[in-house]
Scaffold this active site. Structure first.
Site, PDB file in Angstrom:
ATOM      1  N   HIS A   1       0.811  -1.222   0.000  1.00  0.00           N
ATOM      2  CA  HIS A   1       0.000   0.000   0.000  1.00  0.00           C
ATOM      3  C   HIS A   1       0.843   1.271   0.000  1.00  0.00           C
ATOM      4  O   HIS A   1       0.286   2.369  -0.066  1.00  0.00           O
ATOM      5  CB  HIS A   1      -0.930   0.005   1.221  1.00  0.00           C
ATOM      6  CG  HIS A   1      -2.017  -1.023   1.155  1.00  0.00           C
ATOM      7  ND1 HIS A   1      -3.312  -0.723   0.809  1.00  0.00           N
ATOM      8  CD2 HIS A   1      -1.986  -2.363   1.381  1.00  0.00           C
ATOM      9  CE1 HIS A   1      -4.045  -1.827   0.832  1.00  0.00           C
ATOM     10  NE2 HIS A   1      -3.259  -2.841   1.171  1.00  0.00           N
TER      11      HIS A   1
ATOM     12  N   ASP B   1       3.720   9.342  -1.643  1.00  0.00           N
ATOM     13  CA  ASP B   1       2.567   8.596  -1.147  1.00  0.00           C
ATOM     14  C   ASP B   1       2.280   7.428  -2.069  1.00  0.00           C
ATOM     15  O   ASP B   1       2.446   7.532  -3.284  1.00  0.00           O
ATOM     16  CB  ASP B   1       1.331   9.499  -1.078  1.00  0.00           C
ATOM     17  CG  ASP B   1       0.502   9.260   0.177  1.00  0.00           C
ATOM     18  OD1 ASP B   1       0.630   8.177   0.758  1.00  0.00           O
ATOM     19  OD2 ASP B   1      -0.244  10.156   0.573  1.00  0.00           O
TER      20      ASP B   1
END
Length: 490
Positions: free
Chosen positions: A157, A365
């Site tokens: 993730h 991110d």
């Protein structure tokens, strides 16, 4: 249909009378299990002085939740130590913040080995296993050592960094290199996929007939990009309804017709919150006509406060907000509203819909679902503008509608804020339509189905010789023969 076993660091077990977290991994896992029978295993979030012997079992609907406690030593070494003081900074390109210790590495491997032991007790030969995130990279290796030949997939993730960065991780072959023991590794973006493919080649892997299929150490591992989505339609419906809530009405009234810029991030150095405030200060300094006419709301729940870097960042960010407010604010206008608390998703949806600008500027991110939630919450007739970091995973999907910025360039972000606030309605609508089309097509259900379909179609594992029981750097020399075991059922 095969049973799906989902494994993650934390498990969101439903509790009677309590509203459970509906964001992030919890939404993703529930999407994967929505039409499948399955089990979700991981840490309970609780501590115990002695290691747990058996998982605690809860059943709700078609999902069985199996959780285990950690010891204080596990929490310190596996979670606070290696996962969050080594892997997290390094994989977000902050090698300077990584603090490696052998005791933390030992704890990280111990907890992964313990998880494998627990899973082995209920794993059936035809189960499909889906393991999530950087906390559990070596888990498949320990399951393979116990003889399990199940299809095992992994999804990361967070970003997978460049080869030069991952090599800075001590013992990287035993940690990130252990991803070779999965049948498929899913990553957020094509850039992450490229970085991981380059790393596999560095470890000695070679491409077969498919550039995404690698043979390494007698195994085949497929890699691919699966950008995580959100519950787009559901989030849009919530945002449309919550305008009637007293909270949203009171908030609108408090703005006194000022335009709203919103940022929502967990307190973390990867999110670029202080840099964002620097950019807002540049905007006010360069555009005096906007002073008193715009408010920037930054919602930042605290996290990992026990880690020194996070405590220091909390202090620096609070000081920056105070400095800007002291310089530019007055008795009736506070330029930055800095809030260190979390809000329920309906409240956030209402705030997103009020905001004229969504300011999402992480320094690095994996995806950043806030960007997608902001778009989903907008009023199609009068949508806001997304200002998005080029280093967010979401930039790969939303580049056609967002204003992409370099979060390290305060003046550039300030210019994007001005453009967003002054953008004509026709252009805002056009940009919104391009983005909403993408996030509707690639929602959370599409993500889960795409990953599991690809995993189920992976070629069945056929070992070439014996597969290594030890670290991947000796895989090419010695291999571990895998045999199927009959395991007790849950």
């Amino acid at each position: 249909m095969s049973r799906l076993i989902v494994v993650s660091n934390r498990v969101a077990v439903p509790e009677p009378g309590r509203t459970n977290a509906a964001g992030g991994l919890a939404v993703a896992v529930k999407a994967a299990l929505r039409e499948r029978s399955g089990l979700w295993f991981g840490w309970s979030g609780k501590l115990s002085d002695t290691p747990a012997s058996d998982p605690q079992i809860t059943r709700q609907g078609n999902i069985t939740y199996a959780v285990t406690d950690l010891t204080p030593a596990d929490l310190q070494e596996y979670y606070n130590g290696f996962a969050n003081r080594v892997l997290w900074p390094l994989m977000h390109y902050r090698v300077d913040l990584a603090e490696f210790s052998r005791s933390d590495l030992s704890g990280y491997m111990r907890v992964n080995r313990d998880f494998a032991e627990h899973i082995s007790h209920f794993l059936k030969p035809d189960d499909v296993v889906w393991i999530h995130d950087y906390h559990l990279m070596p888990l498949a290796k320990f399951l393979r050592e116990k003889g399990h030949r199940n299809r095992i997939g992994f999804f990361l993730h967070i970003p997978f960094p460049s080869l030069e960065i991952i090599q800075a991780l001590p013992h990287h072959r035993e940690i990130s290199g252990a991803l070779m023991y999965y049948d498929m590794v899913g990553l957020q973006t094509e850039n992450d996929q490229h970085n991981f493919g380059r790393y596999l080649r560095f470890l000695g892997g070679r491409n077969l007939h498919d550039p995404n299929l690698f043979e390494i150490g007698g195994r085949r591992v497929r890699i691919d990009a699966f950008p995580v989505g959100i519950e787009t339609d559901a989030f849009t419906r919530v945002a449309r309804r919550v305008g009637r809530l007293d909270f949203v009405r009171d908030f609108r009234k408090s703005l006194a017709d000022r335009r709203l810029i919103i940022g929502v991030d967990r307190l973390d150095y990867s999110k670029g919150i202080k840099e964002r405030m620097d950019a807002f200060e540049h905007f006010l300094a360069a555009n005096e006509d906007w002073c008193g006419r715009v408010t920037y709301l930054q919602i930042t729940p605290k996290s990992r406060s026990e880690v020194r870097e996070y405590a220091e960042m909390e202090r620096a960010t609070s000081e920056k907000a105070g400095s800007v407010n002291g310089e530019y604010g007055d008795a009736i206008w506070t330029p930055i509203r800095y809030v260190n608390r979390s809000y329920a998703r309906p409240a956030l949806a209402g705030l997103y819909r009020v905001a004229c600008v969504g300011l999402v500027t992480p320094l690095r991110d994996g995806m950043n679902l806030v960007a997608k939630e902001y778009v989903a919450a907008q009023d199609p007739a009068n949508p806001g503008v997304l200002v998005l970091s080029q280093f967010a995973g979401a930039a790969f999907e939303l580049a056609d509608g967002a204003l992409l910025v370099n979060p390290h360039e305060a003046e550039g972000v300030a210019a994007a804020l001005k453009r967003a606030l002054e953008m004509p309605l026709s252009e805002r609508r056009d940009r919104y339509q391009r983005m909403i089309g993408v996030i509707k097509a690639n929602d959370i259900d599409h993500w889960a189905n795409a990953f599991l379909t690809r995993l189920s179609n992976c070629d069945e594992f056929v070992p070439s010789g014996d597969m290594a029981r030890t670290s991947p750097n000796v895989v090419a020399r010695r291999h571990l023969r895998l045999t199927t075991t009959n395991s007790p059922r849950i």
